[in-house]
Design an enzyme around this catalytic site. Structure first.
Site, PDB file in Angstrom:
ATOM      1  N   ASN A   7       4.247 -17.256 -17.341  1.00 49.63           N
ATOM      2  CA  ASN A   7       5.046 -16.293 -18.096  1.00 49.63           C
ATOM      3  C   ASN A   7       6.015 -15.636 -17.119  1.00 49.63           C
ATOM      4  O   ASN A   7       5.609 -14.845 -16.284  1.00 49.63           O
ATOM      5  CB  ASN A   7       4.118 -15.251 -18.736  1.00 49.63           C
ATOM      6  CG  ASN A   7       4.885 -14.099 -19.364  1.00 49.63           C
ATOM      7  OD1 ASN A   7       6.107 -14.182 -19.568  1.00 49.63           O
ATOM      8  ND2 ASN A   7       4.184 -13.023 -19.682  1.00 49.63           N
ATOM      9  N   TRP A   8       7.266 -15.973 -17.257  1.00 48.61           N
ATOM     10  CA  TRP A   8       8.273 -15.482 -16.292  1.00 48.61           C
ATOM     11  C   TRP A   8       8.717 -14.052 -16.583  1.00 48.61           C
ATOM     12  O   TRP A   8       9.471 -13.476 -15.789  1.00 48.61           O
ATOM     13  CB  TRP A   8       9.488 -16.406 -16.289  1.00 48.61           C
ATOM     14  CG  TRP A   8       9.241 -17.749 -15.675  1.00 48.61           C
ATOM     15  CD1 TRP A   8       8.065 -18.208 -15.124  1.00 48.61           C
ATOM     16  CD2 TRP A   8      10.194 -18.812 -15.520  1.00 48.61           C
ATOM     17  NE1 TRP A   8       8.227 -19.483 -14.653  1.00 48.61           N
ATOM     18  CE2 TRP A   8       9.538 -19.876 -14.878  1.00 48.61           C
ATOM     19  CE3 TRP A   8      11.534 -18.960 -15.872  1.00 48.61           C
ATOM     20  CZ2 TRP A   8      10.182 -21.085 -14.572  1.00 48.61           C
ATOM     21  CZ3 TRP A   8      12.177 -20.159 -15.573  1.00 48.61           C
ATOM     22  CH2 TRP A   8      11.504 -21.208 -14.924  1.00 48.61           C
ATOM     23  N   LYS A   9       8.348 -13.516 -17.728  1.00 53.09           N
ATOM     24  CA  LYS A   9       8.765 -12.155 -18.106  1.00 53.09           C
ATOM     25  C   LYS A   9      10.305 -12.048 -17.995  1.00 53.09           C
ATOM     26  O   LYS A   9      10.997 -12.994 -18.341  1.00 53.09           O
ATOM     27  CB  LYS A   9       8.026 -11.129 -17.251  1.00 53.09           C
ATOM     28  CG  LYS A   9       6.506 -11.386 -17.277  1.00 53.09           C
ATOM     29  CD  LYS A   9       5.670 -10.299 -16.701  1.00 53.09           C
ATOM     30  CE  LYS A   9       4.206 -10.683 -16.823  1.00 53.09           C
ATOM     31  NZ  LYS A   9       3.301  -9.643 -16.375  1.00 53.09           N
ATOM     32  N   HIS A  91       1.820  -9.850 -26.073  1.00 49.03           N
ATOM     33  CA  HIS A  91       1.586  -9.654 -24.634  1.00 49.03           C
ATOM     34  C   HIS A  91       1.388  -8.167 -24.348  1.00 49.03           C
ATOM     35  O   HIS A  91       1.971  -7.304 -25.021  1.00 49.03           O
ATOM     36  CB  HIS A  91       2.780 -10.193 -23.823  1.00 49.03           C
ATOM     37  CG  HIS A  91       2.510 -10.163 -22.358  1.00 49.03           C
ATOM     38  ND1 HIS A  91       2.751  -9.047 -21.591  1.00 49.03           N
ATOM     39  CD2 HIS A  91       1.963 -11.078 -21.527  1.00 49.03           C
ATOM     40  CE1 HIS A  91       2.372  -9.291 -20.341  1.00 49.03           C
ATOM     41  NE2 HIS A  91       1.893 -10.523 -20.281  1.00 49.03           N
ATOM     42  N   GLU A  93       2.633  -6.215 -22.275  1.00 51.10           N
ATOM     43  CA  GLU A  93       3.861  -5.418 -22.120  1.00 51.10           C
ATOM     44  C   GLU A  93       4.523  -5.155 -23.468  1.00 51.10           C
ATOM     45  O   GLU A  93       5.146  -4.116 -23.667  1.00 51.10           O
ATOM     46  CB  GLU A  93       4.803  -6.114 -21.125  1.00 51.10           C
ATOM     47  CG  GLU A  93       4.275  -5.967 -19.701  1.00 51.10           C
ATOM     48  CD  GLU A  93       4.384  -7.221 -18.864  1.00 51.10           C
ATOM     49  OE1 GLU A  93       5.245  -8.065 -19.125  1.00 51.10           O
ATOM     50  OE2 GLU A  93       3.569  -7.343 -17.915  1.00 51.10           O
ATOM     51  N   GLU A 161      -6.018 -10.889 -21.049  1.00 51.78           N
ATOM     52  CA  GLU A 161      -5.306 -10.314 -19.908  1.00 51.78           C
ATOM     53  C   GLU A 161      -5.641  -8.828 -19.822  1.00 51.78           C
ATOM     54  O   GLU A 161      -5.013  -8.005 -20.515  1.00 51.78           O
ATOM     55  CB  GLU A 161      -3.786 -10.483 -20.087  1.00 51.78           C
ATOM     56  CG  GLU A 161      -3.356 -11.926 -20.180  1.00 51.78           C
ATOM     57  CD  GLU A 161      -1.891 -12.106 -19.790  1.00 51.78           C
ATOM     58  OE1 GLU A 161      -1.630 -12.876 -18.863  1.00 51.78           O
ATOM     59  OE2 GLU A 161      -1.018 -11.454 -20.397  1.00 51.78           O
ATOM     60  N   GLY A 167      -0.075  -7.655 -12.823  1.00 48.23           N
ATOM     61  CA  GLY A 167       0.928  -7.222 -11.850  1.00 48.23           C
ATOM     62  C   GLY A 167       0.399  -6.261 -10.798  1.00 48.23           C
ATOM     63  O   GLY A 167       1.179  -5.648 -10.071  1.00 48.23           O
ATOM     64  N   GLY A 228       1.685 -14.693 -14.265  1.00 52.24           N
ATOM     65  CA  GLY A 228       2.958 -13.981 -14.250  1.00 52.24           C
ATOM     66  C   GLY A 228       3.686 -14.245 -12.946  1.00 52.24           C
ATOM     67  O   GLY A 228       4.266 -15.323 -12.722  1.00 52.24           O
TER      68      GLY A 228
END
Ligand code: 13P
Length: 245
Positions: A7-9, A91, A93, A161, A167, A228
């Site tokens: 997941n590159w965000k 997700h 975020e 997650e 992160g 990530g």
């Protein structure tokens, strides 16, 4: 077989996306592993043109409606048109920065399923919820919200997650990941049966790196990882995939 998903965000525009795939050396990754990349939506076209056939693409978010006056949003059919086959849904975020609710997450999962995108539903507890001993309660609430959608999906995945592991460099222990996954697995088997519908792959996400991927992927009930930061580096992504047995 393991699922290795990146997941590159909000990283990597189209030019960097092409450079990533040029540098990606997946030849040594055993064929049975499934490789997925979720670039930003603006980079999906570049990714579709540059990816090796084995790497499949997903979108990081979709709107639950098929079209309409929703400035800045992207629909499931638009994502499909530019090469996405999977969709991250809910997700952390999206839930915690953008305020997505369990109900909206369920709508999005339903929309993904209806359009033939494979939903990868993300869920997990915050640190406060973990400290309060509420892990199972929280993740089962998040799972229950999407079970009716998963019940009619020909394929779906769940990514556990824990919010405190995303992160932060602090990953769940393999034991904690297994315990949460076992809780999810039991509920999936109760709700969807022990057959293929109940065998939804359970991915772990949160500070997965080449150094810890082997032990996390070897943990009971962990069918893959959602990565990530480390997935932005082609060599690290391949090292994580190569850690799967
Ligand atoms: P990190 O691997 O950067 O902790 O991110 C995890 C994640 O949120 C993947 O969806």
């Amino acid at each position: 077989m393991a699922v290795i998903a990146g997941n590159w965000k909000m990283h990597r525009g189209p030019a960097e996306t092409r450079a990533f795939f040029e540098a990606l050396r997946i030849e040594g990754v055993p064929e049975q592993h499934e490789l997925l990349v979720f670039p930003p939506v603006i980079s999906l076209v570049a990714a579709a043109g540059a990816r090796p056939a084995r790497v499949r693409l997903g979108v990081q978010n979709i709107h639950w409606e098929d079209e309409g006056a929703f400035t800045g949003e992207v629909s499931a059919s638009m994502a499909l048109e530019v090469g996405a086959e999977f969709a991250l849904i809910g997700h952390s975020e999206r839930r915690h920065v953008f305020g997505e609710t369990d109900e909206q997450v369920a709508w999005k999962a339903g929309t993904a399923v209806r359009h033939g995108l494979v939903p990868v539903v993300c869920l997990g507890e915050t640190l406060a919820e973990r400290r309060a001993g509420r892990v199972d309660e929280v993740i089962l609430r998040q799972l229950d919200a999407v079970l009716p959608e998963l019940a009619v999906a020909s394929r779906s995945m769940i990514a556990y997650e824990p919010v405190w592991a995303i992160g932060t460099g602090e990953h769940a222990t393999p034991r904690d990941a297994s315990s949460a996954h076992a809780t999810l697995r039991r509920r999936l088997a109760e709700a969807l049966g022990a057959g293929p519908a109940g065998r939804v792959p359970l991915l772990y996400g949160g500070s997965v790196k080449p150094t810890n991927a082997g032990e996390l992927l070897a943990a009971e009930e962990v069918d893959g990882v959602l990565v990530g930061g480390a997935s932005l580096d082609p060599a690290e992504f391949v090292a994580i995939a190569s850690a799967a047995s």
